[in-house]
Design a protein around this motif. Structure first.
Motif, PDB file in Angstrom:
ATOM      1  N   MET A 102      53.396  39.783  36.934  1.00 50.39           N
ATOM      2  CA  MET A 102      51.997  39.495  36.293  1.00 50.39           C
ATOM      3  C   MET A 102      52.010  37.927  36.842  1.00 50.39           C
ATOM      4  SD  MET A 102      49.617  40.566  34.452  1.00 50.39           S
ATOM      5  CE  MET A 102      48.193  39.807  33.660  1.00 50.39           C
ATOM      6  N   ARG A 103      52.830  37.202  36.741  1.00 54.49           N
ATOM      7  CA  ARG A 103      52.539  35.623  37.540  1.00 54.49           C
ATOM      8  C   ARG A 103      52.331  35.844  38.735  1.00 54.49           C
ATOM      9  NH1 ARG A 103      53.843  30.776  35.516  1.00 54.49           N
ATOM     10  NH2 ARG A 103      54.302  29.086  37.101  1.00 54.49           N
ATOM     11  N   ASN A 104      52.929  36.515  39.523  1.00 55.34           N
ATOM     12  CA  ASN A 104      52.523  36.723  41.007  1.00 55.34           C
ATOM     13  C   ASN A 104      51.242  36.993  41.201  1.00 55.34           C
ATOM     14  OD1 ASN A 104      54.841  35.866  41.860  1.00 55.34           O
ATOM     15  ND2 ASN A 104      55.739  37.775  41.972  1.00 55.34           N
ATOM     16  N   LYS A 116      48.576  36.538  39.034  1.00 54.03           N
ATOM     17  CA  LYS A 116      47.697  35.380  38.873  1.00 54.03           C
ATOM     18  C   LYS A 116      47.693  34.323  39.609  1.00 54.03           C
ATOM     19  CE  LYS A 116      48.278  33.341  34.790  1.00 54.03           C
ATOM     20  NZ  LYS A 116      49.077  32.901  33.880  1.00 54.03           N
ATOM     21  N   ASN A 117      48.903  34.180  40.498  1.00 52.12           N
ATOM     22  CA  ASN A 117      49.020  33.122  41.697  1.00 52.12           C
ATOM     23  C   ASN A 117      48.138  33.633  42.819  1.00 52.12           C
ATOM     24  OD1 ASN A 117      50.612  31.648  40.218  1.00 52.12           O
ATOM     25  ND2 ASN A 117      52.672  32.429  41.060  1.00 52.12           N
ATOM     26  N   THR A 118      47.986  34.859  42.991  1.00 49.11           N
ATOM     27  CA  THR A 118      47.293  35.634  44.119  1.00 49.11           C
ATOM     28  C   THR A 118      45.735  35.291  43.957  1.00 49.11           C
ATOM     29  OG1 THR A 118      49.202  37.127  44.526  1.00 49.11           O
ATOM     30  CG2 THR A 118      46.997  37.497  45.692  1.00 49.11           C
TER      31      THR A 118
END
Length: 756
Positions: free
Chosen positions: A1-3, A5-7
């Motif tokens: 999920m964090r990846n 958001k970063n993308t």
């Protein structure tokens, strides 16, 4: 999920602000209304515009300077390598590289290319950079001087050194009397001209001399100590005299120069009694700390710059200030090593070749264009040799040296090298030396430096002696002599364990010599003994553990591979043991690229390619150094692929071909001296079909029935090999196994590859 958001954040920010910039530029075009915009001609195609821009960039001063540096460094390294290969100091090759790139050769046959590469307008930048390089180099030269040796050998050294200055100085002044009218520049007084001719005849190149002494292995001898001390005293005295000469030349007369000399004395006394104690206190404060802070390094480098600046302002040249700063550096090896490491590579490899080429651009051999001028050049060379060579030799003989040692001292003190070029360039810049005299003196510097090596060889031949490096224990000739050559301590200890297992019970009839060679360009006279002690300490400790007596050889050299082979041959060693090096590129894509390009990058590999030797090793895992040792060595050679070799209890010996029978001799030594258990691989049933192999194995089985067994190829498996301490193959067998990509070679223990 964090990846995720970063993308999303990345996409929104990049696309949003890119669109914003596009809109601002679009709106900004409206601001051009009513303004006359200068743009490239629309008649030219985009390709023509690109080429015009490219050629403009090529002519930019920075681009031109960078291209000059690339050319100079490459040519200097090639010529330096060539002259090292013929037994000459690399500095001679670098000086000749400068002359080749100048008007004497490159400019004569390719004037347009020379003008494009070295236009007159660009020489100012080249000169400034070369002067910075010289300042850093003179700082290193000052640090290389070990002033303690002057105290120990002061009496003899000062007599020889000062005689080697005053005699050529007087002869130089005498020579100037005869050539002043013809060759002195217009408007230059005889005093200035004669003093510069005198000091130019008196210079000795301390760094070149120190490296020759190291490379000939005489640095530990009484003769080596005396000549290093003489050169150090010569360097200090000559630079002080040069400072006075420069002061006189700049002032115009001796009386007016007294003001400059007085100011210079105040500066020198301040450096010795104010700056030196301060630097020593800083050195003592940080000597025991693991890292020297950048702020401390900044203090020393800033002091160097201030010292050079003051000496330049006073009128005795910035180089004297750099030399003096190096000489007063704290007498702490760690401190000096730090600064030499930081300064030397940049100055010697990158900036100093610029000085050689700048000197070469000033040296026009074509000016010496008739027989009379060559006669004058010959006279200059003769006066230089008589003054320095004969003067030093006579002084050495007077203080009690033998004729052989006296002549050796004379030959070494006659070495002029780079230091002579520094003096000549100062004279040229001051207008004291004309282009013709400058060229003649450069030729003299080259000849006197070039003749040092041959002169030493002739002296040794006449007196039937040799600059020997072989220990007396080996010269007395034991029954079995082993030479181990190591680069780092861990490999050295493994090689020593292997050597010990071959001679353990034959202490009275065997000798083990541990040798470490280092590149002479990386060594300095002041810390040579300390470096040797630190290098051999782990090896000596290991020898005590093994109860194995060893003799040691330490030498600085310009050609490690050739010297390893030569020392092994001269010492009549029965076995040379070396460790296999490992390329830093091994296993990388870059390594595969360099596997091809290294033939061009490494001149030794290119030379071997022409000789037909390169093909022997194309598929072998040997690094360049090991490959060169193999090709040069005539002594029986063992190459250890070390995988933390400690015990040599279980040994596997591969008899693949009939030519491998010599390995049985080594197996016998291991069984007798080390009680090793030997497993012999009989690949083609040589034990039954070959009388020599069968007879040798039969003898071993009778003498050591519990220590030997024979395996056949179908019995061989990887778990068994991994249980062994050491695997032994001949060189030919090893190359064949590598070429055939034998699967059981992976993940095996330490391997000894033997060349008979």
């Amino acid at each position: 999920m964090r990846n995720l958001k970063n993308t999303l954040f990345y996409i929104i920010v990049i696309s949003g602000f890119t669109y914003l910039m596009f809109r601002i530029i679009e709106r900004g075009k409206l601001l051009e209304v009513g303004i006359k915009i200068i743009s490239p001609s629309t008649n030219d195609s985009q390709w023509v515009q690109f080429l015009a821009s490219l050629f403009h960039n090529l002519k930019h001063p920075l681009a031109l300077l960078l291209f000059q540096i690339i050319t100079i460094v490459l040519v200097a390294r090639i010529f330096g390598w060539i002259f090292r290969k013929i037994g000459q100091p690399s500095v001679i090759g670098e000086i000749i590289a400068g002359i080749v790139l100048g008007p004497s050769l490159f400019g004569m046959y390719f004037p347009d290319m020379k003008e494009a590469l070295f236009p007159v307008a660009s020489l100012g930048n080249l000169q400034l950079l070369s002067q910075i390089g010289l300042i850093l180099f003179m700082f290193v030269i000052g640090m290389e001087l070990d002033l303690k040796v002057l105290k120990n050998k002061a009496n003899e050294a000062v007599v020889i050194s000062h005689a080697s200055i005053v005699i050529p100085f007087a002869l130089g002044i005498g020579l100037s009397y005869y050539i002043y009218h013809q060759f002195a520049p217009a408007g230059i007084e005889f005093l200035s001209f004669s003093l510069f001719m005198g000091i130019a005849m008196s210079i000795t190149a301390f760094p070149v001399l120190a490296r020759i002494v190291q490379e000939r292995g005489i640095h530990k001898t009484r003769l080596g100590t005396i000549v290093i001390t003489c050169a150090a005293a010569d360097d200090i005295t000559a630079w002080c005299i040069l400072a006075v000469v420069i002061a006189i030349v700049k002032a115009g007369s001796f009386v007016s120069s007294l003001y400059v000399i007085g100011l210079a004395l105040i500066y020198v006394l301040t450096m010795l009694f104010v700056v030196k104690p301060f630097l020593k206190r800083v050195g003592d404060l940080y000597a025991k700390k693991s890292n020297i802070k950048k702020s401390v390094v900044a203090i020393f480098l800033l002091t160097l710059i201030v010292s050079s600046y003051l000496s330049e302002i006073i009128g005795i040249h910035a180089l004297f200030g750099a030399f003096l700063m190096g000489a007063i550096m704290p007498d702490i090896a760690k401190f000096r090593n730090v600064f030499i490491d930081k300064v030397e590579d940049v100055s010697v490899i990158l900036l100093l070749p610029l000085f050689f080429v700048f000197t070469g651009l000033r040296t026009e051999i074509g000016l010496i264009n008739d027989a009379y001028l060559w006669k004058v050049t010959g006279c200059i060379i003769a006066v230089a040799v008589v003054g320095k060579f004969i003067g030093s030799a006579v002084a050495a003989k007077f203080v009690g040296q033998s004729w052989r040692d006296s002549l050796t001292i004379g030959a070494l003190m006659n070495t002029r090298g780079l230091m002579e070029l520094v003096v000549l360039n100062i004279g040229y810049e001051l207008g004291v030396l004309s282009p013709k005299v400058f060229t003649m003196m450069v030729i003299m510097a080259l000849v006197t430096t070039f003749m040092t090596g041959p002169a030493l060889d002739i002296i040794n031949f006449i007196f039937k002696t040799k600059d020997g490096i072989i220990p007396s224990e080996v010269k007395n000739r034991s029954d079995f002599n082993i030479l181990i050559s190591f680069g780092n301590n861990e490999k050295g200890k493994s090689l020593l364990r292997l050597a010990n297992s071959l001679v353990k019970k034959q202490a009275d009839s065997a000798n083990v010599t541990a040798m470490h060679l280092t590149v002479s360009d990386e060594m300095h006279a002041y810390n040579l003994e300390e470096y040797e002690t630190v290098t051999f300490e782990p090896i000596v400790q290991e020898s005590k553990k093994l109860n194995q007596e060893i003799t040691t050889i330490f030498k600085a050299t310009g050609d490690i591979e050739s010297d390893i082979a030569d020392i092994a041959r001269e010492g009549n060693y029965d076995l040379l043991l070396v460790g296999l090096g490992k390329s830093i590129y091994e296993g990388t894509i870059l390594g595969k690229v360099l596997g091809f390009t290294s033939r061009i990058i490494n001149p030794d590999r290119l030379l071997d390619k022409f000789k037909g030797k390169e093909g022997l090793f194309e598929n072998s895992p040997f690094d360049d150094r090991t490959r060169l040792i193999i090709s040069k060595t005539k002594t029986p050679l063992g190459i250890l692929i070390d995988k933390d070799l400690h015990n040599i209890d279980k040994v596997f010996v591969g008899i693949i071909n009939a030519g491998d029978v010599f390995l049985i001799d080594y197996a016998q030594k291991l069984m007798y001296n080390n009680n090793s258990h030997i497993t012999i691989l009989d690949n083609n049933e040589h034990t039954k079909n070959n009388f020599i192999v069968e007879n040798a194995l039969s003898t071993l089985e009778q003498n050591y029935p519990d220590n030997i067994e024979v395996f056949h190829l179908d019995q061989l498996n990887k778990p068994f090999l991994q249980q062994q301490d050491l695997i032994v193959f001949s060189l030919e067998t090893w190359k064949k196994l590598i070429d055939d990509e034998v699967s059981w070679l992976s993940d095996i223990p330490s391997v000894l590859i033997v060349k008979p």
